[in-house]
Design a protein around this motif. Structure first.
Motif, PDB file in Angstrom:
ATOM      1  N   MET A  94      47.858  41.518  52.865  1.00 61.62           N
ATOM      2  CA  MET A  94      49.180  41.175  52.367  1.00 61.62           C
ATOM      3  C   MET A  94      50.227  42.151  52.896  1.00 61.62           C
ATOM      4  N   LYS A  95      49.856  43.422  52.968  1.00 66.05           N
ATOM      5  CA  LYS A  95      50.803  44.426  53.450  1.00 66.05           C
ATOM      6  C   LYS A  95      51.164  44.182  54.913  1.00 66.05           C
ATOM      7  N   ASN A  96      50.185  43.741  55.710  1.00 71.60           N
ATOM      8  CA  ASN A  96      50.445  43.473  57.121  1.00 71.60           C
ATOM      9  C   ASN A  96      51.401  42.292  57.293  1.00 71.60           C
ATOM     10  N   LYS A  97      51.296  41.300  56.417  1.00 71.28           N
ATOM     11  CA  LYS A  97      52.186  40.144  56.501  1.00 71.28           C
ATOM     12  C   LYS A  97      53.624  40.551  56.197  1.00 71.28           C
ATOM     13  N   LYS A  98      53.807  41.408  55.194  1.00 70.80           N
ATOM     14  CA  LYS A  98      55.149  41.878  54.849  1.00 70.80           C
ATOM     15  C   LYS A  98      55.738  42.700  55.977  1.00 70.80           C
ATOM     16  N   ALA A 144      56.690  40.359  58.778  1.00 69.53           N
ATOM     17  CA  ALA A 144      57.900  39.615  58.442  1.00 69.53           C
ATOM     18  C   ALA A 144      59.134  40.502  58.569  1.00 69.53           C
ATOM     19  N   ALA A 145      59.044  41.740  58.122  1.00 66.10           N
ATOM     20  CA  ALA A 145      60.173  42.666  58.227  1.00 66.10           C
ATOM     21  C   ALA A 145      60.490  42.958  59.690  1.00 66.10           C
ATOM     22  N   MET A 152      64.970  39.600  65.035  1.00 64.02           N
ATOM     23  CA  MET A 152      65.911  38.464  65.078  1.00 64.02           C
ATOM     24  C   MET A 152      67.349  38.951  64.890  1.00 64.02           C
ATOM     25  N   TYR A 153      67.557  39.904  63.991  1.00 65.67           N
ATOM     26  CA  TYR A 153      68.899  40.449  63.760  1.00 65.67           C
ATOM     27  C   TYR A 153      69.427  41.123  65.017  1.00 65.67           C
ATOM     28  N   ILE A 154      68.604  41.935  65.634  1.00 68.57           N
ATOM     29  CA  ILE A 154      69.028  42.628  66.858  1.00 68.57           C
ATOM     30  C   ILE A 154      69.329  41.616  67.957  1.00 68.57           C
TER      31      ILE A 154
END
Length: 69
Positions: A1-5, A8-9, A15-17
């Motif tokens: 679960m931690k790897n998915k977060k 995603a981050a 994407m923002y950059i």
């Protein structure tokens, strides 16, 4: 679960950059196009039209101030 977060981050930051870089590129193109248009149109000022518009604006200002009533 931690790897998915984390993934995603990282994807969100990437994407923002990417969108900021694209926006900067578009802004640079627009500035270059505006500069080219200003240089092309610099000598095409219609002085008669400009003075006519100024006279109309002055007349409207006098009417608003009730000087011509």
């Amino acid at each position: 679960m931690k790897n998915k977060k984390l993934a995603a981050a990282m994807a969100a930051v990437h994407m923002y950059i990417k969108t900021q870089e694209e926006a900067a590129a578009v802004a640079m193109q627009n500035q270059a196009a505006d500069a080219a248009n200003k240089n092309a149109c610099a000598g095409q000022i219609n002085l008669w039209g400009l003075s006519g518009r100024q006279a109309i604006m002055n007349a409207n200002a006098m009417i608003r101030q009730r000087m011509l009533k």
